[in-house]
Enzyme design. Structure first.
Site, PDB file in Angstrom:
ATOM      1  N   SER A 240      -3.133 -12.917   8.962  1.00 39.52           N
ATOM      2  CA  SER A 240      -2.652 -11.954   9.963  1.00 39.52           C
ATOM      3  C   SER A 240      -3.844 -11.227  10.587  1.00 39.52           C
ATOM      4  O   SER A 240      -4.954 -11.240  10.035  1.00 39.52           O
ATOM      5  CB  SER A 240      -1.681 -10.957   9.327  1.00 39.52           C
ATOM      6  OG  SER A 240      -2.343 -10.215   8.340  1.00 39.52           O
TER       7      SER A 240
ATOM      8  N   LYS B  85       0.828  -1.227   0.000  1.00 41.29           N
ATOM      9  CA  LYS B  85       0.000   0.000   0.000  1.00 41.29           C
ATOM     10  C   LYS B  85       0.859   1.272   0.000  1.00 41.29           C
ATOM     11  O   LYS B  85       0.356   2.372  -0.221  1.00 41.29           O
ATOM     12  CB  LYS B  85      -0.956  -0.015   1.180  1.00 41.29           C
ATOM     13  CG  LYS B  85      -1.985  -1.141   1.034  1.00 41.29           C
ATOM     14  CD  LYS B  85      -2.969  -1.211   2.159  1.00 41.29           C
ATOM     15  CE  LYS B  85      -4.047  -2.261   1.886  1.00 41.29           C
ATOM     16  NZ  LYS B  85      -3.532  -3.624   1.646  1.00 41.29           N
TER      17      LYS B  85
ATOM     18  N   VAL C 179      -0.674 -10.572   4.306  1.00 38.00           N
ATOM     19  CA  VAL C 179      -0.133 -11.753   4.987  1.00 38.00           C
ATOM     20  C   VAL C 179      -1.304 -12.645   5.365  1.00 38.00           C
ATOM     21  O   VAL C 179      -2.208 -12.237   6.093  1.00 38.00           O
ATOM     22  CB  VAL C 179       0.652 -11.345   6.252  1.00 38.00           C
ATOM     23  CG1 VAL C 179       1.170 -12.581   6.958  1.00 38.00           C
ATOM     24  CG2 VAL C 179       1.806 -10.420   5.881  1.00 38.00           C
TER      25      VAL C 179
END
Ligand SMILES: NC(=O)c1ccc[n+]([C@@H]2O[C@H](COP(=O)([O-])OP(=O)(O)OC[C@H]3O[C@@H](n4cnc5c(N)ncnc54)[C@H](OP(=O)(O)O)[C@@H]3O)[C@@H](O)[C@H]2O)c1
Length: 337
Positions: free
Chosen positions: A176, A132, A173
């Site tokens: 996560s 991002k 991920v």
């Protein structure tokens, strides 16, 4: 990597990546001197201390602190050799709503870590970044881009100090805290999976993949690199199908600050980007080392001008079946469709 007698500090050590790193380091480097977990919330530290009991892991220490507090960061870094900076505010909508809080943690916190590292005897620093941060459209990404720039530029002000700062940038991920897979696993029970935009794609990495890239950067960085692992993408509709084929897929509309596809390397970055086989690295525009030496050492090949590493144009994709296996392996061993 040989960490014998080294002292390591992980900011955000109670988070998803911090815990995975802790497990990895304690498993493979029991001869380290100290591994310090630095974060704010005592409850998370208390819970983590139950998972890593002191009688079994005497090297592990817990230190309460906020990366916004430079004096506290400096105190924590006394006697530390290596720092992994994983503490961050990372939720896009929360950052949009509370922008200065995100600026204070992600940018001012980064600056505090750099200053404290330069004033102590820290030798190596790896900071975590995100896809991002490449051509950011939301505040979270913008703060992480600013943080990346601070860590890369920190190599310019080290003087004779041999300290090296580098950055690891990757995508979503798997599993996560707050990510799409645990969210869909919860929503599956209600029979409806909310999809913000059906054409959306994301990069996908396992926690272990993230840990491996960080450990690689810690060992091999020359200073100023942004390491980008080569990882597959998935289509959001494939994740939904993998988790809840029986569920209704309700399109709820794109959220503020959300992109359809993520980018890890922009076409503007391509002029500084090298392919090193298993990963890319975006090199800094100024560096103390010789570029020819770097190219020779890592057999680095410059990417074509205009090259982009974008989740929507990736050459490698996770299929529905593949995603199911990965969820079972990395997120929930009891997962069944
Ligand atoms: N998860 C992903 O998909 C992903 C993808 C790309 C990059 N990243 C980056 O990877 C890093 C780690 O992410 P994660 O998923 O492990 O995050 P996480 O699970 O949300 O953990 C964040 C950690 O940071 C700590 N923290 C937050 N604010 C802090 C502050 N002001 N001072 C000290 N500690 C603070 C938290 O503990 P306390 O709240 O107790 O302080 C927690 O230990 C972040 O930099 C993130 O931007 C994550």
């Amino acid at each position: 990597m040989d960490l014998k007698d080294k002292s390591i500090l992980i900011t955000g050590g109670t988070g998803s990546l911090g815990k995975a790193l802790t497990k990895h380091i304690l498993n493979y480097n029991s001869d380290i001197k100290r591994l310090v977990i630095f974060s704010r919330d005592e409850q998370k530290q208390f819970a983590m201390a139950q998972d890593f009991p002191a009688d079994k892991f005497p090297q592990l220490r817990f230190f309460i602190g906020d990366v916004r507090d430079e004096a506290r960061v400096k105190r924590a870094l006394k006697g530390i050799d290596y720092v992994i900076h994983a503490a961050a505010m990372k939720h896009v909508p929360i950052a949009e709503y509370n922008p200065m809080e995100c600026v204070k943690t992600n940018i001012m916190g980064a600056e505090n870590i750099i200053n404290a590292c330069l004033e102590t005897d820290v030798e190596r620093v790896v900071a975590l970044s995100t896809d991002k941060a490449a051509a950011p459209i939301n505040l979270y990404g913008a703060t992480k881009l600013a943080s990346d720039k601070l860590f890369v530029a920190a190599n310019n002000i080290t003087g004779w100090n041999p300290i090296k700062f580098s950055v690891v940038r990757y995508g979503n991920v798997m599993g996560s805290n707050g990510s799409v897979i645990p969210f869909f696993l919860k929503k599956k029970k209600e029979g409806v999976l909310p999809i913000t935009e059906p054409t959306m794609t994301r990069f996908n990495i396992s926690l272990q993949g993230g840990v491996d890239m960080v450990m690689h950067a810690l060992e091999h960085a020359w200073g100023g690199e942004i390491f980008v692992p080569k990882i597959p993408s998935y289509k959001i509709m494939d994740i939904a199908e993998a988790i809840g084929p029986e569920c209704e897929k309700a399109v709820v509309g794109i959220r503020p600050g959300e992109k359809i596809h993520e980018e890890m390397i922009t076409d503007s970055d391509s002029y500084y980007t090298y392919d090193l086989g298993k990963y890319y690295t975006i090199l800094p525009s100024t560096h103390k080392w010789k570029l020819e030496d770097f190219i020779e050492k890592f057999n680095a090949k410059k990417v074509k001008p205009g090259f982009q590493y974008n989740s929507g144009q990736n050459e490698e994709w996770d299929s529905v079946e593949n995603l199911r296996d990965l969820i079972k392996e990395h997120v929930d061993p009891t997962f069944e469709v």
